[in-house]
Design an enzyme around this catalytic site. Structure first.
Site, short mmCIF file in Angstrom:
data_model
loop_
_atom_site.label_atom_id
_atom_site.label_comp_id
_atom_site.label_asym_id
_atom_site.label_seq_id
_atom_site.Cartn_x
_atom_site.Cartn_y
_atom_site.Cartn_z
N GLU A 1 -6.98 -10.51 -0.67
CA GLU A 1 -6.82 -9.23 -0.86
C GLU A 1 -6.73 -8.98 -2.52
OE1 GLU A 1 -3.96 -6.89 1.69
OE2 GLU A 1 -4.52 -7.97 3.15
N HIS B 1 -4.45 3.92 -1.76
CA HIS B 1 -5.44 2.51 -1.23
C HIS B 1 -7.00 2.95 -1.65
CE1 HIS B 1 -7.37 -0.37 1.03
NE2 HIS B 1 -6.23 -0.87 1.33
N ARG C 1 -4.94 -2.80 -7.15
CA ARG C 1 -5.31 -1.36 -6.41
C ARG C 1 -5.33 -0.20 -7.18
NH1 ARG C 1 -2.39 -1.78 -0.49
NH2 ARG C 1 -3.72 -3.43 0.10
N HIS D 1 -1.43 5.81 -0.01
CA HIS D 1 -1.03 4.84 0.91
C HIS D 1 0.43 4.11 1.10
CE1 HIS D 1 -2.32 1.15 3.18
NE2 HIS D 1 -1.90 0.45 2.24
N ARG E 1 2.62 -2.31 -6.09
CA ARG E 1 2.74 -3.38 -5.08
C ARG E 1 1.67 -4.15 -4.85
NH1 ARG E 1 1.57 -3.64 0.89
NH2 ARG E 1 0.66 -1.52 0.39
P1 FAD Z 1 7.16 2.39 9.27
O1 FAD Z 1 6.56 1.15 9.77
O2 FAD Z 1 6.71 3.34 8.54
O3 FAD Z 1 8.25 2.70 10.24
C1 FAD Z 1 9.05 4.02 9.92
C2 FAD Z 1 9.70 4.50 11.27
O4 FAD Z 1 10.65 5.25 10.94
C3 FAD Z 1 8.83 4.99 12.34
O5 FAD Z 1 9.06 4.45 13.57
C4 FAD Z 1 9.04 6.49 12.26
O6 FAD Z 1 8.75 7.21 13.37
C5 FAD Z 1 10.44 6.48 11.96
N1 FAD Z 1 10.96 7.82 11.26
C6 FAD Z 1 10.79 8.25 10.04
N2 FAD Z 1 11.53 9.42 9.98
C7 FAD Z 1 12.35 9.49 10.85
C8 FAD Z 1 13.36 10.27 10.99
N3 FAD Z 1 13.73 11.38 10.41
N4 FAD Z 1 14.13 9.96 12.46
C9 FAD Z 1 13.88 9.06 12.99
N5 FAD Z 1 12.79 8.15 13.01
C10 FAD Z 1 12.01 8.42 12.04
N6 FAD Z 1 1.50 -3.56 4.27
C11 FAD Z 1 1.12 -4.81 4.30
O7 FAD Z 1 2.06 -5.75 4.07
N7 FAD Z 1 0.00 -5.44 4.94
C12 FAD Z 1 -0.67 -4.67 5.49
O8 FAD Z 1 -1.81 -5.24 5.77
C13 FAD Z 1 -0.73 -3.22 5.41
N8 FAD Z 1 -1.40 -2.34 5.81
C14 FAD Z 1 -1.47 -1.15 6.01
C15 FAD Z 1 -2.11 -0.29 6.46
C16 FAD Z 1 -1.94 1.06 6.83
C17 FAD Z 1 -2.83 2.00 7.56
C18 FAD Z 1 -1.09 1.65 6.56
C19 FAD Z 1 -0.58 3.25 6.37
C20 FAD Z 1 0.21 0.89 5.62
C21 FAD Z 1 -0.06 -0.58 5.55
N9 FAD Z 1 0.64 -1.32 4.96
C22 FAD Z 1 0.53 -2.74 4.96
C23 FAD Z 1 1.92 -0.94 4.54
C24 FAD Z 1 2.90 -1.34 5.60
O9 FAD Z 1 2.48 -1.11 6.94
C25 FAD Z 1 4.47 -0.29 5.73
O10 FAD Z 1 4.90 -0.39 4.36
C26 FAD Z 1 5.39 -1.13 6.46
O11 FAD Z 1 4.87 -1.37 7.69
C27 FAD Z 1 6.61 -0.42 6.51
O12 FAD Z 1 7.53 -0.54 7.42
P2 FAD Z 1 8.77 0.07 7.71
O13 FAD Z 1 9.45 -0.41 8.98
O14 FAD Z 1 9.51 0.13 6.65
O15 FAD Z 1 8.41 1.63 7.99
C1 SIN Z 2 -5.21 -3.46 3.76
O1 SIN Z 2 -5.19 -4.01 4.71
O2 SIN Z 2 -6.06 -3.29 2.68
C2 SIN Z 2 -3.65 -2.94 3.53
C3 SIN Z 2 -3.07 -3.98 3.01
C4 SIN Z 2 -1.79 -3.45 2.11
O3 SIN Z 2 -1.53 -2.31 2.09
O4 SIN Z 2 -0.71 -4.07 2.15
#
Ligand code: FAD
Ligand code: SIN
Length: 532
Positions: free
Chosen positions: A120, A243, A289, A350, A385
């Site tokens: 990437e 993104h 990015r 993103h 990031r």
């Molecule tokens: P999240 O996975 O967002 O989980 C948050 C949780 O908190 C959810 O369950 C939500 O319902 C809950 N929540 C929120 N507010 C409340 C509340 N008030 N009360 C109760 N629950 C609540 N990163 C990478 O490293 N590699 C990738 O390939 C990648 N691809 C991505 C693709 C997309 C489309 C997106 C959107 C992001 C991507 N990212 C990627 C970023 C990465 O997915 C996220 O940064 C990471 O998953 C965040 O994890 P988290 O557990 O911190 O939060």
């Molecule tokens: C992607 O697959 O392009 C998302 C990867 C990331 O946000 O880290």
């Protein structure tokens, strides 16, 4: 959930950060995982590209550290970067042990036992472990299945945390700590009190502050808002990552076209088929990015087109179907054959690089409150990031936070906690006003606080957000609590934090680019810290 309840550990959020933490404390006490929608719904669930981690002989920790620092534009904490990068392989091995299945490729002898490595933007080596293009879905599946084996873990779906309960808010002048959280049962409409000595914020990011985003609806910045209201410092909120390649099609809401597509040779072209990244950066379409998103923004403004295109037609149909099944299917659903046609794409909000300030093991400044994942700011990402470093950070820091929590006493204090007070009124107009304000905030952030900023536009946004905040506060205390109101209140606060942070940075660095200060400042790099 009982109206008042006690747990040894309360986890807010069921993405990779919350579930990993929950799994690592579950042997030692009762755990409540509180989550806003269904248990898998999270940013994690939509992750495509994968997890950046050093596993190949051709790669090294030094190279991964160097790439992360370079993307972070002088604001990463090098000790934090090195620690997380070096701990990555052990944590990923545990994830595999739990049942996570990464894509493998054939080695020279035709046996399938080598992990396939994606590439990437900003990475000097192939190092992204992935499950084709549905890595996040597979992570959620594996973690939820493992958690289901723990009898002391209760998952509360459709419950939204509203506010943290602290001893200071209860009127105590000393020994401030987080002692629990008020939670809205979305279906029932009542607010419940959950008491715990250890509360983990794992609520993810705030992409929904912008009109166009890759994030699902849960990403409304609730954790940052709750921590800020509780007096915990928040850092670097100006660094919102856009993104470069979100699918541009009326039938595609928030659908990402993974950077891994460019890793497999996809080239960004304009409507005339010109590869416009060629003169911009030596890594061309695979530049970091911030650079790619700005170049697309400039190209769209220069040509007046609605989008640019990502061309991967040099790859065979078989390869694309195998490597990117979800993207291939989504494009097909929108009438785009990615094997023969360039994919229309635009940048979209993103990732939140800043967040609640924590130590590298997830500790915040408020005893009893921990924060891990996208909601937190450990110093790993700096001003931009590196792709696929966020799943890595969440995995490593959640594990560390669990180890740190388990060294502390577990049982909660016996403070008397009053029930939540909310306004009794229900007004049929209320919903219309909420949706109107919500849309206004998102449009305002898109127009005035996007990829390219100016002081004038930021100041205008700050002033409008102040009036919106006053309106929302009035609604908040006068009307019955709903999840829309909870989210709107958080969104307006988080939007203000982004704008205030952006206004206070008088330079362009990483993801924060302003025409009024187009260069890096000559002063030593500094974080933007905001505290209530
Ligand atoms: P999240 O996975 O967002 O989980 C948050 C949780 O908190 C959810 O369950 C939500 O319902 C809950 N929540 C929120 N507010 C409340 C509340 N008030 N009360 C109760 N629950 C609540 N990163 C990478 O490293 N590699 C990738 O390939 C990648 N691809 C991505 C693709 C997309 C489309 C997106 C959107 C992001 C991507 N990212 C990627 C970023 C990465 O997915 C996220 O940064 C990471 O998953 C965040 O994890 P988290 O557990 O911190 O939060
Ligand atoms: C992607 O697959 O392009 C998302 C990867 C990331 O946000 O880290």
């Amino acid at each position: 959930m009982a109206v008042d309840h006690r747990y040894d550990f309360v986890v807010l959020g069921s993405g990779i950060a919350g579930l990993t933490f929950a799994l690592n404390v579950a042997e030692r006490g009762s755990v409540a995982v509180i989550t806003k929608k269904n248990r898998a719904e999270s940013n994690t669930n939509y992750a495509q590209g994968g997890i950046a981690v050093v596993t190949s002989n051709e790669d090294s920790f030094d190279l991964h550290v160097r790439d992360t620092l370079e993307a972070g534009a002088g604001l990463c904490r090098e000790d934090v970067v090195r620690g997380i990068v070096e701990e990555g392989p052990a944590r990923v091995a545990e994830l595999i042990e739990l049942g996570m299945s990464f894509t493998e490729r054939e080695n020279g002898n035709g046996a399938r036992h080598e992990l396939d490595l994606g590439k990437e933007g900003g990475h000097s080596k192939r190092r992204i472990l992935h499950a084709r293009d549905v890595t996040g879905r597979e992570i959620e599946r594996a973690l939820l299945a493992a958690l289901a084996r723990h009898p002391r873990v209760a998952i509360f779906e459709n419950h939204a945390a509203i506010d943290l309960i602290t001893r200071r808010k209860l009127g105590f002048a000393t020994d401030n700590r987080c002692v629990g959280v008020y939670v809205l049962d979305v279906a029932g409409g009542q607010v419940e009190t959950v008491i715990s000595r250890h509360v983990l914020l794992a609520t993810g990011g705030c992409g929904k502050a912008y009109l166009y985003t890759t994030n699902p609806d849960i990403a409304t910045g609730d954790g940052v808002a709750m921590a800020y209201r509780a007096g915990v410092p928040v850092a670097n909120m100006e660094f919102i990552q856009f993104h470069p390649t979100c699918l541009f099609h009326p039938r595609a809401k928030s659908f990402l076209i993974s950077e891994a597509v460019r890793g497999e040779g996809g080239v960004l072209v304009n409507g005339a088929g010109k590869a416009f990244m060629d003169g911009v950066h030596p890594l061309k379409s695979l530049a970091p990015r911030d650079i790619v998103a700005r170049a697309i923004d400039a190209e769209i403004k220069r040509t007046g087109a609605e989008c640019v295109f990502l061309d991967i037609t040099h790859q065979s149909r078989e390869f694309l179907q195998q490597r990117f099944p979800a993207i291939y299917a989504k494009c097909a659903e929108c009438g785009i054959d990615m094997a023969t046609q360039p994919i229309p794409v635009v940048p979209a909000a993103h990732y939140q690089c800043g967040g609640v300030v924590t130590t590298p093991d997830g500790r915040t400044s408020l005893p009893g409150l921990w924060a891990v994942g996208e909601v937190a700011c450990t110093g790993l990402h700096g001003a931009n990031r590196l792709a696929s470093n966020s799943l890595l950070e969440a995995l490593v820091v959640a594990h560390r936070a669990a180890s740190a929590v388990l060294k502390e006493p577990i049982s909660a204090r016996e403070d008397l906690i009053p029930p939540w007070q909310s306004g009794p009124a229900q007004d049929p107009d209320e919903l219309v006003v909420i949706y109107h304000n919500w849309r206004e905030i998102r449009q305002l952030m898109w127009d005035y606080v996007g990829i390219v900023r100016t002081t004038k536009r930021l100041t205008r946004a700050a002033s409008r957000l102040r009036s919106l905040n006053a309106e929302v506060q009035e609604y908040y205390w006068n009307y019955k609590m709903t999840v829309d109101l909870v989210e709107l209140r958080n969104l307006v606060l988080v939007a203000s934090l982004i704008v205030d942070a952006a206004l206070s940075r008088h330079e362009s660095r990483g993801l924060h680019y302003t025409r009024d200060y187009p260069l890096l400042s000559s002063a030593p790099p500094r974080d933007t810290i905001l505290q209530a």
